[in-house]
Structures are given as structure tokens and as C-alpha cells.
Motif scaffolding. Structure first.
Motif, PDB file in Angstrom:
ATOM      1  N   UNK A 129      44.362  38.418 -48.271  1.00  0.00           N
ATOM      2  CA  UNK A 129      43.942  37.909 -46.831  1.00  0.00           C
ATOM      3  C   UNK A 129      42.392  37.547 -47.375  1.00  0.00           C
ATOM      4  N   UNK A 130      41.935  38.588 -47.834  1.00  0.00           N
ATOM      5  CA  UNK A 130      40.440  38.411 -48.159  1.00  0.00           C
ATOM      6  C   UNK A 130      40.160  37.238 -49.329  1.00  0.00           C
ATOM      7  N   UNK A 131      40.941  37.250 -50.375  1.00  0.00           N
ATOM      8  CA  UNK A 131      41.095  35.979 -51.070  1.00  0.00           C
ATOM      9  C   UNK A 131      40.957  34.772 -50.660  1.00  0.00           C
ATOM     10  N   UNK A 132      42.048  34.623 -49.826  1.00  0.00           N
ATOM     11  CA  UNK A 132      42.397  33.499 -48.898  1.00  0.00           C
ATOM     12  C   UNK A 132      41.278  32.918 -48.146  1.00  0.00           C
ATOM     13  N   UNK A 133      40.659  33.791 -47.377  1.00  0.00           N
ATOM     14  CA  UNK A 133      39.467  33.871 -46.749  1.00  0.00           C
ATOM     15  C   UNK A 133      38.470  32.998 -47.400  1.00  0.00           C
ATOM     16  N   UNK A 134      38.156  33.724 -48.695  1.00  0.00           N
ATOM     17  CA  UNK A 134      36.981  33.386 -49.544  1.00  0.00           C
ATOM     18  C   UNK A 134      37.219  31.728 -49.981  1.00  0.00           C
ATOM     19  N   UNK A 135      38.549  31.487 -50.185  1.00  0.00           N
ATOM     20  CA  UNK A 135      38.828  30.001 -50.735  1.00  0.00           C
ATOM     21  C   UNK A 135      38.538  29.187 -49.438  1.00  0.00           C
ATOM     22  N   UNK A 136      39.126  29.767 -48.256  1.00  0.00           N
ATOM     23  CA  UNK A 136      38.846  28.887 -47.064  1.00  0.00           C
ATOM     24  C   UNK A 136      37.088  28.492 -46.873  1.00  0.00           C
TER      25      UNK A 136
END
Length: 378
Positions: A129-136
Motif C-alpha cells: 500500500x505504501x509503495x502504491x501510494x508513492x507511485x500515485x
């Protein structure tokens, strides 16, 4: 379709990429990080981002950077010294990336992981979730193993494995491994002058894995075994992998032009479900079960769970819920899964019918030692 056309189609359609950069690439044969190498990697990576791709970088090099700052010339052999060097070097390593990405008007984030972070299912999902948020937020995560706290029990072992697990974690389309060798060769060039590059691997077979493991020389095909293992982890997630020589000028740009360079590994046609991939490739194996031929056939041919009656022997010390390997009488590994009984109790009921479990142990949690839902065929 020709291998070259397959390669061009893969790189043309990728949207999310993990790029792993080895310390041998970053040091460029020197005793310290070559800042010019990082600058070149950042410039090439930035072009991908500007074209609409999402990029995550898995970077080695913290210990090398730390040794430079601490003035250490000799090789570090003990864990505390490596941890200290990593702690000092990590801020400098991320500083290099931040410096050059900032010039390209791109944001970066430092992400430090241990194997423990991904083997724990809750933390695994939190990391995703943290990595996907960074990408967003259009941020480029720069990921490394947290060497400051990592010891054997919680280490990935190598950043090749980490990069493949990250690719799986974020559902990447492609894993690119920048090494200091050209790709997977037919042999060790130090011993075999006729060794040639294998440019295309449709499937990662035991023979390919044997080729990769023929040499332990860090400057040749040795070290390739962990990269092929990483490609297998990625393939089981439905992800292609390209292993290339990261010391070649503009190597990332050449890869994404579809040039026939390095070794391309295609994804498996039988993609593992996310949870089963986690069982197969992320969890540390705590023990081994030796199964008889009947149990092997029931699992492989009939899709059955593992019952105690099919187990001939148990090795290792493990608890209920741990991951174990299952091998046949010739020690050939063919599946792994999560056990419902600890090793101490399991040794008491092996070879027994399920109706005898409660009589022997005084309790019965499950009929199955490993339920089919928690079992992965390798």
C-alpha cells in the motif's frame, strides 16, 4: 513470433518497471560509488518516467558508500561492521539519487525493507500500500535492504531476490536487473572460452538454473544463480525479466528501444495467485517433510491436501503456520506449504491415519498437515 519481436512488444507495453542496480555497476570497478554512474542511470530512468512509466529502483551500494565515508579499505567480514557501514552509507546513497532526480524535477523516497517486512502478511500488505501510494504521487521509490538491522533470519540474502519480490509486490510489468555481466551465458567464460550469451529464455528450466550456478566467480557467470532465481520469482508473478550489463553506456535506453541485448526471461503461463506466490517465494523455509510416492501422486496428480499418513520423515524445528518444503524419497523438492502442526507433534503422527491424531496428541486441529489452499506446486 520471433524472440526479438516478443522483446520489442514487452518493452513497448510496460507501464510499471522495477530496475535493480548491483553494487558492481555503481562502483564501476572502483572502491567507492561512482557518482557519474548514478547520474547516467537517473537520466535514462527519467526519460522512462517522462514517457508515462512508473519506475521503482532497487539499489545496492550502501555498504560501499559507508566504507568510503568511514575510510575503510579492507573487505568487511563481520555483521556489525557491515551494519555500521550500511547505516553511514545509506544516507549518502539516497543523497546521490535525490540530487540527480531533483535536477530532473522528479521526487524520490527512500524505502528500507527486511525479509521480515514481506514474510509477515500484514506488513507485506502495508508495504504494498505504501509503495502504491508513492507511485500515485509520482514519486520514484529507491529501495534497499535495511542492512542496519538485517541479520540472517530476516535478510533477503541478496538484492536480486528483493527486486523480484518488489516487482511482485507492486504488480510490475517488467524487472530489469543491471549486472556487471552481459546476461546468462552457456558456461563460465573464465573456464569455457566458447561460452555464449543466451538471449532468450521462454521457460526457466532446471537446466538453465544449473548453468547459472556453475561458477562462483563474482566476475563471470557466478552470481547469475541469484539473478535466475529472481527471474523465476518474477515469472511466477507473470512478470518478464531482462538481465543486462549495467556498465554498457545508455543500457537502460537500449533495453527500452527493444535492442537484442542481455537475457530476456518470459513470464510463466501458470501465474501463481498472490497468496500462493507469497508462500512459494517470500516465506523462509523452516523445515522439510519427506513424502511417500502415494502422497506425492495425490498432491501432484489429484490436487489433494497432505495427510499425516503420507509423511515418511520430518526434519527441522518449526511451528504451526510455518512454511516447509515437501520432497520425495530421492530428496526432489516438488511443493511447499504452511503446516498445521509443529514439528514436535508432527513427528508423533507421521504415517498415521487421521482418525488416530486425537488419540496420539490428545487434540486434533485439522485432518490435513497442509491444506491444499496453503500448498504450492513448484
Amino acid at each position: 513470433m520471433s524472440p526479438l519481436k516478443i522483446r520489442k512488444n514487452i518493452v513497448k507495453n510496460v507501464k510499471r518497471i522495477v530496475i535493480k542496480i548491483g553494487s558492481g555497476v555503481l562502483t564501476n570497478g572502483k572502491d567507492k560509488i561512482d557518482e557519474a554512474v548514478i547520474k547516467k542511470i537517473v537520466l535514462q530512468t527519467s526519460l522512462l518516467v517522462k514517457k508515462g512509466c512508473e519506475v521503482l529502483i532497487v539499489s545496492s551500494g550502501s555498504i560501499a558508500a559507508g566504507k568510503t565515508e568511514l575510510g575503510i579499505k579492507k573487505a568487511l567480514t563481520d555483521i556489525p561492521s557491515k551494519q555500521a557501514a550500511a547505516a553511514v552509507g545509506q544516507s549518502h546513497l539516497i543523497g546521490y539519487y535525490e540530487k540527480y532526480f531533483k535536477k530532473e524535477k522528479q521526487k524520490t523516497a527512500q524505502v528500507l525493507l527486511t525479509h521480515d517486512d514481506l514474510s509477515n502478511r500484514c506488513r507485506h500488505l502495508n508495504a504494498r500500500n505504501a509503495l502504491m501510494t508513492l507511485l500515485s504521487f509520482h514519486v520514484i521509490p529507491v529501495i534497499n535492504e535495511n542492512d542496519m538491522v538485517a541479520v540472517h533470519e530476516i535478510k533477503f540474502g541478496d538484492n536480486d531476490t528483493l527486486s523480484a519480490l518488489v516487482a511482485h509486490l507492486v504488480d510490475a510489468d517488467l524487472l530489469v536487473i543491471l549486472s556487471h555481466v552481459d546476461g546468462l551465458l552457456t558456461g563460465d567464460p573464465a573456464k569455457d572460452k566458447k561460452a555464449t550469451l543466451i538471449p532468450f529464455a521462454e521457460k526457466i528450466t532446471p537446466d538453465l538454473q544449473k548453468i547459472a550456478g556453475k561458477s562462483s566467480s563474482p566476475g563471470s557467470v557466478g552470481g547469475m544463480s541469484t539473478k535466475v532465481k529472481a527471474a523465476k520469482i518474477a515469472a511466477d508473478s507473470g512478470i518478464s525479466t531482462i538481465i543486462v550489463n549495467g556498465t554498457i553506456n545508455d543500457i537502460i535506453t537500449k533495453v527500452f528501444k527493444g535492442e537484442n541485448i542481455g537475457t530476456l526471461f518470459l513470464p510463466s503461463q501458470d501465474k501463481l495467485a498472490r497468496r500462493k506466490h507469497w508462500i512459494a517465494h517470500t516465506l523462509k523455509i523452516k523445515g522439510k517433510l519427506i513424502l511417500d510416492n502415494g502422497a506425492k501422486k495425490a498432491i501432484m496428480k489429484m490436487g489433494k491436501s497432505l495427510l499425516p499418513s503420507g509423511i515418511a520423515a520430518v526434519t527441522g524445528n518449526f511451528d504451526s503456520g510455518d512454511a516447509v518444503d515437501c520432497v520425495d524419497s530421492k530428496e526432489n523438492e516438488f511443493c511447499r506449504g504452511l503446516v498445521n502442526y509443529n514439528s514436535r507433534d508432527l513427528k508423533k503422527i507421521i504415517g498415521k491415519h487421521t482418525s488416530k491424531i486425537e488419540e496420539i496428541l490428545g487434540f486434533k486441529f485439522y485432518d490435513e498437515v497442509i491444506h491444499r489452499d496453503n500448498l504450492v506446486i513448484l
